[in-house]
Design a protein around this motif. Structure first.
Motif, PDB file in Angstrom:
ATOM      1  N   CYS A  19     -24.994  -7.672 -26.269  1.00 23.63           N
ATOM      2  CA  CYS A  19     -24.633  -6.437 -25.987  1.00 23.63           C
ATOM      3  C   CYS A  19     -23.206  -6.053 -26.046  1.00 23.63           C
ATOM      4  CB  CYS A  19     -25.178  -5.968 -24.588  1.00 23.63           C
ATOM      5  SG  CYS A  19     -27.107  -6.088 -24.803  1.00 23.63           S
ATOM      6  N   SER A  21     -19.916  -4.335 -24.064  1.00 25.67           N
ATOM      7  CA  SER A  21     -19.603  -4.341 -22.741  1.00 25.67           C
ATOM      8  C   SER A  21     -20.078  -3.041 -22.214  1.00 25.67           C
ATOM      9  CB  SER A  21     -18.190  -4.683 -22.402  1.00 25.67           C
ATOM     10  OG  SER A  21     -17.432  -3.649 -23.108  1.00 25.67           O
ATOM     11  N   GLU A  22     -19.814  -1.831 -22.689  1.00 25.04           N
ATOM     12  CA  GLU A  22     -20.232  -0.653 -22.317  1.00 25.04           C
ATOM     13  C   GLU A  22     -21.643   0.014 -22.579  1.00 25.04           C
ATOM     14  OE1 GLU A  22     -18.088   1.538 -20.096  1.00 25.04           O
ATOM     15  OE2 GLU A  22     -17.181  -0.835 -20.066  1.00 25.04           O
ATOM     16  N   ASP A  23     -22.400  -0.899 -23.210  1.00 25.99           N
ATOM     17  CA  ASP A  23     -23.779  -0.547 -23.313  1.00 25.99           C
ATOM     18  C   ASP A  23     -24.592  -0.465 -21.990  1.00 25.99           C
ATOM     19  OD1 ASP A  23     -23.514  -0.755 -25.959  1.00 25.99           O
ATOM     20  OD2 ASP A  23     -24.768  -2.667 -26.146  1.00 25.99           O
ATOM     21  N   PRO A  24     -25.284   0.774 -21.715  1.00 26.07           N
ATOM     22  CA  PRO A  24     -26.061   0.885 -20.486  1.00 26.07           C
ATOM     23  C   PRO A  24     -26.983  -0.286 -20.376  1.00 26.07           C
ATOM     24  CG  PRO A  24     -26.285   2.741 -22.227  1.00 26.07           C
ATOM     25  CD  PRO A  24     -25.750   1.830 -23.035  1.00 26.07           C
ATOM     26  N   LEU A  25     -26.842  -0.520 -19.033  1.00 23.64           N
ATOM     27  CA  LEU A  25     -27.624  -1.719 -18.289  1.00 23.64           C
ATOM     28  C   LEU A  25     -28.766  -0.964 -17.631  1.00 23.64           C
ATOM     29  CD1 LEU A  25     -28.057  -4.616 -18.016  1.00 23.64           C
ATOM     30  CD2 LEU A  25     -26.665  -4.579 -15.988  1.00 23.64           C
ATOM     31  N   HIS A  42     -25.091   2.233 -14.856  1.00 26.65           N
ATOM     32  CA  HIS A  42     -24.149   1.087 -14.546  1.00 26.65           C
ATOM     33  C   HIS A  42     -24.407   0.436 -16.276  1.00 26.65           C
ATOM     34  CE1 HIS A  42     -23.678   1.422 -10.408  1.00 26.65           C
ATOM     35  NE2 HIS A  42     -24.875   1.895 -10.402  1.00 26.65           N
ATOM     36  N   THR A  43     -23.020  -0.228 -16.330  1.00 28.60           N
ATOM     37  CA  THR A  43     -22.872  -0.613 -17.848  1.00 28.60           C
ATOM     38  C   THR A  43     -22.993  -2.240 -17.795  1.00 28.60           C
ATOM     39  OG1 THR A  43     -20.574  -0.592 -17.695  1.00 28.60           O
ATOM     40  CG2 THR A  43     -21.618   1.283 -18.821  1.00 28.60           C
ATOM     41  N   TYR A  47     -20.975  -4.008 -14.445  1.00 27.60           N
ATOM     42  CA  TYR A  47     -22.000  -4.357 -13.187  1.00 27.60           C
ATOM     43  C   TYR A  47     -21.926  -5.879 -13.125  1.00 27.60           C
ATOM     44  CZ  TYR A  47     -26.290  -5.555 -10.992  1.00 27.60           C
ATOM     45  OH  TYR A  47     -27.319  -5.915  -9.984  1.00 27.60           O
TER      46      TYR A  47
END
Length: 237
Positions: A19, A21-25, A42-43, A47
């Motif tokens: 993924c 780093s700024e992908d949605p978690l 939170h990304t 996180y």
């Protein structure tokens, strides 16, 4: 469908999903106590970094530690301090099911703290020589009604959830921790997904801290601050 049957057929390798780093978690909705609930996105990287850093510093994680957070893994404390923070630091713990039919190197507690008897949690601490213990004031108040012997393996005690009352704090520190284990008090994880405030007391600054604050009181820590453990007085001299 049984766990052991699935595991017998499972591969030893599991390719991760890579993924950005700024992908949605995940999205976590804040509690109503801070106003109208708001969904916070939170990304992946933010996180992971936050939980890994706060776990390392707040619990003073060391390679030889055995860590145990008694929270429900479905609660945000479970996300942060059972899964992401400890695993990112390579923390060692133990997996314990309700009937203790399985064990691994990670503690995820399933069951009641008083079943099959009131010594359930302390038996697990003793069996696996837990050094860092993280639980809720509700559990502490429940267990203090039945008493406890000191747990010699413990080095750091943690509380999470609602504020801890002075009587429970004193019992936790003096009885469970033998008046030698620092107590870390964390909260606001629903809003921030990780510990927002930490009050840390070590054995030689305790009296000064209690005189200024009192057990269970919050200090003047700034938001998102992280407390670092001080060495013992012997190490300082």
């Amino acid at each position: 469908m049984c766990w052991h049957s699935l595991m017998n057929e499972a591969s030893d390798e599991c390719e991760p999903e890579w993924c950005e780093s700024e992908d949605p978690l995940f999205i976590l909705y804040t509690s109503g106590s801070t106003g109208k609930p708001k969904g916070v996105l939170h990304t992946v990287s933010g996180y992971l970094l936050y939980t890994a850093t706060t776990f390392k510093l707040v619990f003073d994680h060391q390679p030889d530690d055995v860590y145990w957070c008694t929270a429900d893994i479905g609660w945000i404390t479970g996300h942060s301090y059972i899964t992401y923070g400890p695993l990112a630091n390579g923390a060692t713990s133990v997996l314990v099911s309700a009937d203790e039919c399985s064990s691994a190197v990670y503690i995820v507690f399933e069951g009641l703290p008083t079943y099959p008897d009131v010594s359930r949690m302390w038996e697990i601490v003793d069996k696996y020589q837990v050094t860092k213990f993280y639980t809720a004031p509700t559990a502490i108040r429940l267990l203090m009604k039945y008493g406890s012997e000191p747990r010699n393996s413990l080095k750091v005690l943690g509380t999470v959830g609602e504020p801890i009352n002075p009587e429970a704090w004193q019992w936790y520190y003096n009885v469970v921790g033998e008046s030698r284990c620092p107590v870390v008090d964390t909260f606001w994880q629903t809003e921030t997904v990780s510990s927002k405030y930490e009050d840390v007391f070590d054995q030689w600054e305790l009296l000064e801290a209690l005189e200024a604050l009192g057990p269970g009181a919050k200090s003047l820590s700034e938001p998102n601050s992280v407390s670092v453990f001080l060495p013992s007085r012997e190490d300082m001299c």
